[in-house]
Design a protein around this motif. Sequence first.
Motif, short mmCIF file in Angstrom:
data_model
loop_
_atom_site.label_atom_id
_atom_site.label_comp_id
_atom_site.label_asym_id
_atom_site.label_seq_id
_atom_site.Cartn_x
_atom_site.Cartn_y
_atom_site.Cartn_z
N TYR A 184 -16.98 -47.69 -3.17
CA TYR A 184 -17.71 -47.48 -4.44
C TYR A 184 -18.19 -48.81 -4.98
N MET A 185 -17.33 -49.81 -5.00
CA MET A 185 -17.71 -51.12 -5.52
C MET A 185 -18.84 -51.72 -4.70
N THR A 186 -18.72 -51.64 -3.38
CA THR A 186 -19.77 -52.18 -2.52
C THR A 186 -21.10 -51.48 -2.77
N ALA A 187 -21.04 -50.16 -2.92
CA ALA A 187 -22.27 -49.40 -3.16
C ALA A 187 -22.98 -49.87 -4.42
N VAL A 188 -22.21 -50.08 -5.49
CA VAL A 188 -22.81 -50.54 -6.74
C VAL A 188 -23.37 -51.94 -6.59
N LEU A 189 -22.62 -52.82 -5.94
CA LEU A 189 -23.07 -54.20 -5.78
C LEU A 189 -24.33 -54.28 -4.91
N LEU A 190 -24.54 -53.29 -4.04
CA LEU A 190 -25.72 -53.28 -3.18
C LEU A 190 -26.90 -52.53 -3.81
N GLY A 191 -26.72 -52.08 -5.05
CA GLY A 191 -27.84 -51.52 -5.77
C GLY A 191 -27.88 -50.02 -5.92
N GLN A 192 -26.86 -49.31 -5.43
CA GLN A 192 -26.86 -47.86 -5.60
C GLN A 192 -26.59 -47.49 -7.06
N ASP A 193 -26.96 -46.30 -7.45
CA ASP A 193 -26.76 -45.85 -8.82
C ASP A 193 -25.26 -45.81 -9.14
N PRO A 194 -24.81 -46.59 -10.13
CA PRO A 194 -23.37 -46.68 -10.42
C PRO A 194 -22.75 -45.34 -10.77
N ARG A 195 -23.43 -44.54 -11.56
CA ARG A 195 -22.85 -43.27 -11.99
C ARG A 195 -22.64 -42.32 -10.82
N GLU A 196 -23.64 -42.24 -9.93
CA GLU A 196 -23.52 -41.34 -8.78
C GLU A 196 -22.43 -41.83 -7.83
N ALA A 197 -22.38 -43.14 -7.60
CA ALA A 197 -21.35 -43.70 -6.72
C ALA A 197 -19.96 -43.48 -7.32
N ALA A 198 -19.84 -43.63 -8.63
CA ALA A 198 -18.57 -43.43 -9.31
C ALA A 198 -18.13 -41.98 -9.26
N LYS A 199 -19.08 -41.06 -9.41
CA LYS A 199 -18.75 -39.63 -9.33
C LYS A 199 -18.20 -39.28 -7.96
N SER A 200 -18.78 -39.84 -6.93
CA SER A 200 -18.32 -39.57 -5.57
C SER A 200 -16.91 -40.11 -5.35
N ALA A 201 -16.66 -41.35 -5.80
CA ALA A 201 -15.33 -41.95 -5.65
C ALA A 201 -14.30 -41.18 -6.47
N SER A 202 -14.68 -40.78 -7.68
CA SER A 202 -13.75 -40.02 -8.54
C SER A 202 -13.40 -38.69 -7.91
N ALA A 203 -14.37 -38.04 -7.29
CA ALA A 203 -14.10 -36.75 -6.65
C ALA A 203 -13.10 -36.92 -5.51
N THR A 204 -13.21 -38.01 -4.76
CA THR A 204 -12.26 -38.27 -3.67
C THR A 204 -10.87 -38.51 -4.23
N ILE A 205 -10.79 -39.31 -5.30
CA ILE A 205 -9.50 -39.56 -5.93
C ILE A 205 -8.87 -38.25 -6.39
N THR A 206 -9.66 -37.40 -7.04
CA THR A 206 -9.15 -36.11 -7.52
C THR A 206 -8.64 -35.26 -6.37
N LYS A 207 -9.36 -35.24 -5.29
CA LYS A 207 -8.96 -34.44 -4.13
C LYS A 207 -7.63 -34.91 -3.56
N VAL A 208 -7.46 -36.22 -3.45
CA VAL A 208 -6.21 -36.76 -2.90
C VAL A 208 -5.04 -36.48 -3.84
N LEU A 209 -5.25 -36.71 -5.13
CA LEU A 209 -4.15 -36.54 -6.09
C LEU A 209 -3.77 -35.08 -6.30
N SER A 210 -4.67 -34.17 -6.02
CA SER A 210 -4.38 -32.75 -6.25
C SER A 210 -3.98 -32.01 -4.97
N SER A 211 -4.03 -32.69 -3.84
CA SER A 211 -3.74 -32.01 -2.57
C SER A 211 -2.24 -31.81 -2.40
N ASP A 212 -1.89 -30.76 -1.71
CA ASP A 212 -0.49 -30.51 -1.38
C ASP A 212 -0.13 -31.32 -0.15
N ARG A 213 1.13 -31.74 -0.13
CA ARG A 213 1.56 -32.54 1.02
C ARG A 213 1.81 -31.63 2.22
#
Length: 416
Positions: free
Chosen positions: A387-416
Amino acid sequence: MRFLAIPTAIMAATALTACGALPGSGGGSKTVTVWLMKGSASDGFIKSFTESFEKEHEDIDLEIRIQEWTGIVDKVNGVLEGKDSADVIEVGNTQVAQYAETEGLSELTLEGLRDWGGKDWLKGLAEPGSINGAQYGVPWYAANRVVIYNKDLFRDAGIKEIPKTRAAWLADTEKLNEDGRQGIYLPGQNWYVLAGFVWDEGGELAVEGAGQWNGALDSPAALKGMDFYKELQGLGNGPKDADEETPPQAEVFAQGRVAQIIGTPGQAAQIEAANPGLKGRLGFFPVPGKTADKPGAVFTGGSDLIIPSNTDDRRAAVAVISALVSEKWQTALATEMSYVPNKPAYAHVLKGNPGATAMAEGATQGRATPKSARWAEVEAKNPIKPYMTAVLLGQDPREAAKSASATITKVLSSDR
C-alpha cells in the motif's frame, strides 16, 4: 514484540540456568521457573537478580531459562496447554492478545493496580497487555525508534537546534538536501514509522467494533498520516519499494552523506562499526510531533511478563514479577541494557546515554499494534507495505488504502 514479525518456525532454545539457594540461606522449598528471552538481560543482571531474590525469599529457588525468539510462540502455547511448564514468561508486548485468547493466562489486574503502580506504566507496554479491561501482561521494558542524525551534516547546513515539530523537521530536512547531502533516508515500506504518523493524526491501523476487527487505513485521519510520510520520504532518495532492511539503512547512513535515518538507537553501533570515522558524530532526537509540546507517536516494542494459569505456585510467580518491575531492578536493567523502563519516572537513570534518553522521551507517546490475536498474521502477509509503495508511486491513496484495509479485515476476521 521485537521490531520484526513474530517467527513461527520451531528452533531449540539455549538455556542458562541460575538456581539453587545461596550458601547459608537454608535452601528453598519452591522452584520457580522463569523464561527470559535471549538478549533481554545480561548474564550479570540475571546473576545479581537471582542472588538478591533468593536471599530475600528463602523459600523460593529461581530457575531462569533463556529462550530464543524463533519458535517462541509454539513453545509458550505448549506451556499454556500443559505440555511444558514455566511460572513466569517474558513475551513480546504485542503477543499477549494471542496468548490471552487461549484462556491460559493468569489475570493480574489487582496486583497491577494495587502493588505495581499500573496507572503509571508506559501506554505502549500496558495497553497490549490489557484485554477487555483485564491485565494479563505486565510491562517489563520498552524500546522504540528515534531519529539518528549526523552532527557534522547538521552543522554544515547551519542547523543549530534539533527540530521539535513536524514543520521544522521538514524545513530542516529540505535544507540538508544541499551540497550532495541526502536530508533523510526513509525507505518506502517502513510501516512502523507510518503507524506513528497515522496515530498522530488520530487514525488507527485497525479498529474493533461489535466483536469484529476492521482495517482502517482508508480513514481520513490515517490518509493524512500517509500524506506526511510521502512528503518526508520525498526529501530523500530511499527506495519506494523496500523496507529498512533492504538494504540495511545503517549501512546506507554509514557512507557519510545521509543526514538522518529513523531507527532504534542500537543502530548507532552498526553505523560506527561500518564507518569508525563517524564515532562520536552521531546524535539522537525523538520523532517530532505536530506541536512542540510533545514528541510524535511511535511504535513501542518491548516485553511484558505473563503468568500461565496452570502455574504450580502463583504466589511465588507474582513475587518474581514484583521484583522485576520494582524500581531497583527496572533501573538496573535500563542502565545495563539501555532500555526504556516501564515507568517514565524511572527514565532518569538513562541520563548520559543520549540515544536511550531520546528513546525514553519518545516512549511517552508510544503505541502498539492492534490488540487482535491475529495481528501477527497481518504482519506476516503485510498488506501495509505494498500500500505504501503504491501511494509513493502515484496511485490514488484512498483506493490503495481501501484495498489494504480490506485485506487486513479479512485476515483479522478469518477463522484459524
